[in-house]
Design a protein around this motif. Structure first.
Motif, mmCIF file in Angstrom:
data_model
loop_
_atom_site.group_PDB
_atom_site.id
_atom_site.type_symbol
_atom_site.label_atom_id
_atom_site.label_comp_id
_atom_site.label_asym_id
_atom_site.label_seq_id
_atom_site.Cartn_x
_atom_site.Cartn_y
_atom_site.Cartn_z
ATOM 1 N N LEU A 172 -3.807 13.250 -23.945
ATOM 2 C CA LEU A 172 -4.168 13.317 -22.344
ATOM 3 C C LEU A 172 -4.275 11.261 -21.643
ATOM 4 C CD1 LEU A 172 -6.766 15.709 -21.978
ATOM 5 C CD2 LEU A 172 -5.525 15.503 -20.432
ATOM 6 N N TYR A 173 -5.120 10.630 -22.902
ATOM 7 C CA TYR A 173 -4.910 9.512 -23.270
ATOM 8 C C TYR A 173 -3.380 9.167 -22.711
ATOM 9 C CZ TYR A 173 -5.170 4.489 -24.912
ATOM 10 O OH TYR A 173 -6.327 3.212 -25.181
ATOM 11 N N GLU A 174 -2.385 9.435 -23.658
ATOM 12 C CA GLU A 174 -1.008 9.079 -22.977
ATOM 13 C C GLU A 174 -0.435 9.608 -21.180
ATOM 14 O OE1 GLU A 174 1.044 11.211 -26.130
ATOM 15 O OE2 GLU A 174 0.491 9.889 -27.972
ATOM 16 N N CYS A 175 -1.017 10.339 -20.792
ATOM 17 C CA CYS A 175 -0.691 9.983 -19.285
ATOM 18 C C CYS A 175 -2.131 9.490 -18.401
ATOM 19 C CB CYS A 175 0.097 11.757 -19.167
ATOM 20 S SG CYS A 175 -2.152 12.689 -18.661
ATOM 21 N N THR A 176 -2.498 8.585 -19.128
ATOM 22 C CA THR A 176 -3.045 7.537 -17.542
ATOM 23 C C THR A 176 -3.032 6.045 -17.454
ATOM 24 O OG1 THR A 176 -4.963 7.341 -20.034
ATOM 25 C CG2 THR A 176 -5.116 9.517 -18.823
ATOM 26 N N GLY A 189 -20.968 15.979 -30.299
ATOM 27 C CA GLY A 189 -20.804 15.325 -31.247
ATOM 28 C C GLY A 189 -18.925 15.357 -31.426
ATOM 29 N N ILE A 190 -18.645 16.562 -31.370
ATOM 30 C CA ILE A 190 -17.184 16.912 -31.951
ATOM 31 C C ILE A 190 -16.222 16.106 -31.004
ATOM 32 C CG2 ILE A 190 -17.442 18.728 -33.409
ATOM 33 C CD1 ILE A 190 -16.973 20.515 -31.349
ATOM 34 N N VAL A 191 -16.909 16.170 -29.621
ATOM 35 C CA VAL A 191 -15.992 15.518 -28.569
ATOM 36 C C VAL A 191 -16.449 14.526 -28.493
ATOM 37 C CG1 VAL A 191 -16.159 15.698 -25.644
ATOM 38 C CG2 VAL A 191 -16.681 17.802 -27.185
ATOM 39 N N SER A 197 -11.318 8.943 -31.243
ATOM 40 C CA SER A 197 -10.228 8.402 -32.215
ATOM 41 C C SER A 197 -8.764 8.642 -31.864
ATOM 42 C CB SER A 197 -10.255 10.124 -33.153
ATOM 43 O OG SER A 197 -11.139 9.876 -34.037
ATOM 44 N N SER A 198 -8.552 9.547 -30.354
ATOM 45 C CA SER A 198 -7.409 9.695 -29.688
ATOM 46 C C SER A 198 -7.553 8.223 -28.452
ATOM 47 C CB SER A 198 -7.666 10.447 -28.481
ATOM 48 O OG SER A 198 -8.832 10.134 -27.862
ATOM 49 N N GLY A 199 -8.449 7.355 -28.988
ATOM 50 C CA GLY A 199 -8.073 6.137 -28.254
ATOM 51 C C GLY A 199 -9.239 5.469 -27.271
ATOM 52 N N PHE A 200 -9.781 6.476 -26.144
ATOM 53 C CA PHE A 200 -10.850 6.058 -25.370
ATOM 54 C C PHE A 200 -12.822 5.501 -26.003
ATOM 55 C CE2 PHE A 200 -8.765 9.783 -23.835
ATOM 56 C CZ PHE A 200 -8.697 9.061 -22.573
ATOM 57 N N ARG A 216 -19.033 9.603 -20.330
ATOM 58 C CA ARG A 216 -17.467 9.028 -19.712
ATOM 59 C C ARG A 216 -16.952 8.295 -20.655
ATOM 60 N NH1 ARG A 216 -20.525 6.683 -15.121
ATOM 61 N NH2 ARG A 216 -20.260 4.622 -16.554
ATOM 62 N N ALA A 217 -15.145 8.485 -20.435
ATOM 63 C CA ALA A 217 -14.831 7.994 -21.469
ATOM 64 C C ALA A 217 -14.032 7.040 -20.571
ATOM 65 C CB ALA A 217 -13.962 8.865 -22.257
ATOM 66 N N THR A 218 -13.284 5.669 -21.375
ATOM 67 C CA THR A 218 -12.413 4.796 -20.348
ATOM 68 C C THR A 218 -11.376 4.267 -21.283
ATOM 69 O OG1 THR A 218 -14.305 3.298 -19.429
ATOM 70 C CG2 THR A 218 -12.633 2.610 -19.734
ATOM 71 N N LYS A 219 -9.888 4.293 -20.737
ATOM 72 C CA LYS A 219 -8.838 3.668 -21.470
ATOM 73 C C LYS A 219 -8.676 2.523 -21.483
ATOM 74 C CE LYS A 219 -4.225 4.657 -21.411
ATOM 75 N NZ LYS A 219 -2.797 5.354 -21.265
ATOM 76 N N ILE A 220 -9.064 1.675 -22.590
ATOM 77 C CA ILE A 220 -9.131 0.622 -22.741
ATOM 78 C C ILE A 220 -7.465 -0.197 -22.815
ATOM 79 C CG2 ILE A 220 -10.022 -1.791 -24.170
ATOM 80 C CD1 ILE A 220 -12.421 0.006 -23.018
ATOM 81 N N GLU A 221 -7.206 -1.272 -22.094
ATOM 82 C CA GLU A 221 -6.503 -1.668 -21.728
ATOM 83 C C GLU A 221 -5.657 -1.757 -23.220
ATOM 84 O OE1 GLU A 221 -3.684 -4.195 -18.231
ATOM 85 O OE2 GLU A 221 -5.932 -3.713 -18.011
ATOM 86 N N ASN A 222 -6.636 -2.682 -24.336
ATOM 87 C CA ASN A 222 -5.946 -3.426 -24.934
ATOM 88 C C ASN A 222 -6.057 -2.606 -26.842
ATOM 89 O OD1 ASN A 222 -8.940 -3.933 -25.315
ATOM 90 N ND2 ASN A 222 -8.425 -6.249 -25.957
ATOM 91 N N SER A 223 -5.895 -1.479 -25.973
ATOM 92 C CA SER A 223 -6.450 -0.142 -27.996
ATOM 93 C C SER A 223 -5.332 -0.252 -27.991
ATOM 94 C CB SER A 223 -6.826 0.868 -26.905
ATOM 95 O OG SER A 223 -6.370 1.880 -27.897
#
Length: 225
Positions: A172-176, A189-191, A197-200, A216-223
């Motif tokens: 999902l990270y990769e398609c955002t 906690g597992i979520v 771990s996936s970058g959010f 709420r998870a955010t995709k940080i541009e400089n991740s």
């Protein structure tokens, strides 16, 4: 197919219950109030993108889609809405759902239109809202589009543990798009760990009635991801 039963929740709106899984589609404390709290207030209202492209994991009863459509109409916001569902609900049960009456939206026929349009093709529901209902498996699908907002509304990790993994969230990270957000009702906690771990970047927020927290998870541009 598992048996599905229509149930009334505490705010007067319907949900669906699956006896074999002992699982409801929505909070029994209130289906509509939960959906507004998690997906509209914490998700759609938090993003300033216009037009905005949304991916929903779990079309279910169409409640999240309908509330988002109402927002599009009321605020003249342009929304492209893709929703993934592996097991669509029976048409006869959909006719019973009371969301249009509860939400009191003047264009009640649009709720019917959400469910009547074809699967796996983009359909114009209104001038402000375009819908593509995708009948498929999240683990197998290859997303071609980029999204600004994800409503993650799969069954709980105890029921569908394979959908709450680092691998799924990386997909999902990769398609955002940069600065995209993902909102979900589950704050286990597992979520949180899988999302991080996936970058959010993950933030825990106050939950709706009957639930302490949501995420709420955010995709940080400089991740680094």
């Amino acid at each position: 197919m598992l048996k599905r039963e229509i149930k009334l929740t505490e705010d007067g709106s319907h949900t669906i219950f699956i006896p074999e899984l002992n699982e409801h589609y929505h909070s029994t404390h209130g289906a509509i109030q939960e959906a507004i709290h998690v997906y509209i207030n914490a998700g759609l209202h938090f993003s300033d993108k216009n037009p905005i492209c949304i991916l929903e994991i779990g079309f279910g009863t169409g409640l999240n889609a309908y509330l988002t459509l109402v927002e599009a109409e009321n605020n003249k916001r342009s929304i492209v809405y893709h929703s993934l569902e592996r097991y669509p609900i029976d048409e006869e049960q959909l006719k019973v759902l009371n969301y249009p009456d509860q939400i009191d939206f003047e264009n009640k026929d649009l709720f019917k239109k959400l469910h009547q349009v074809e699967w796996n093709r983009t359909c114009e529901i209104s001038a402000n809202f375009r819908l593509n209902k995708i009948n498929g498996d999240l683990k197998k699908i290859d997303f071609k589009d980029k999204y600004d907002l994800i409503y993650f509304d799969a069954f709980a990790p105890d029921i569908q543990p394979d959908l709450w993994t680092e691998g799924i969230f990386k997909k999902l990270y990769e398609c955002t798009n940069p600065n995209a957000i993902l909102v979900t009702y589950c704050s286990k906690g597992i979520v949180k760990r899988a999302l991080r771990s996936s970058g959010f970047e993950v933030k825990r927020l106050a939950g709706p009635p009957g639930k302490h927290h949501i995420l709420r998870a955010t995709k940080i541009e400089n991740s680094k991801f």
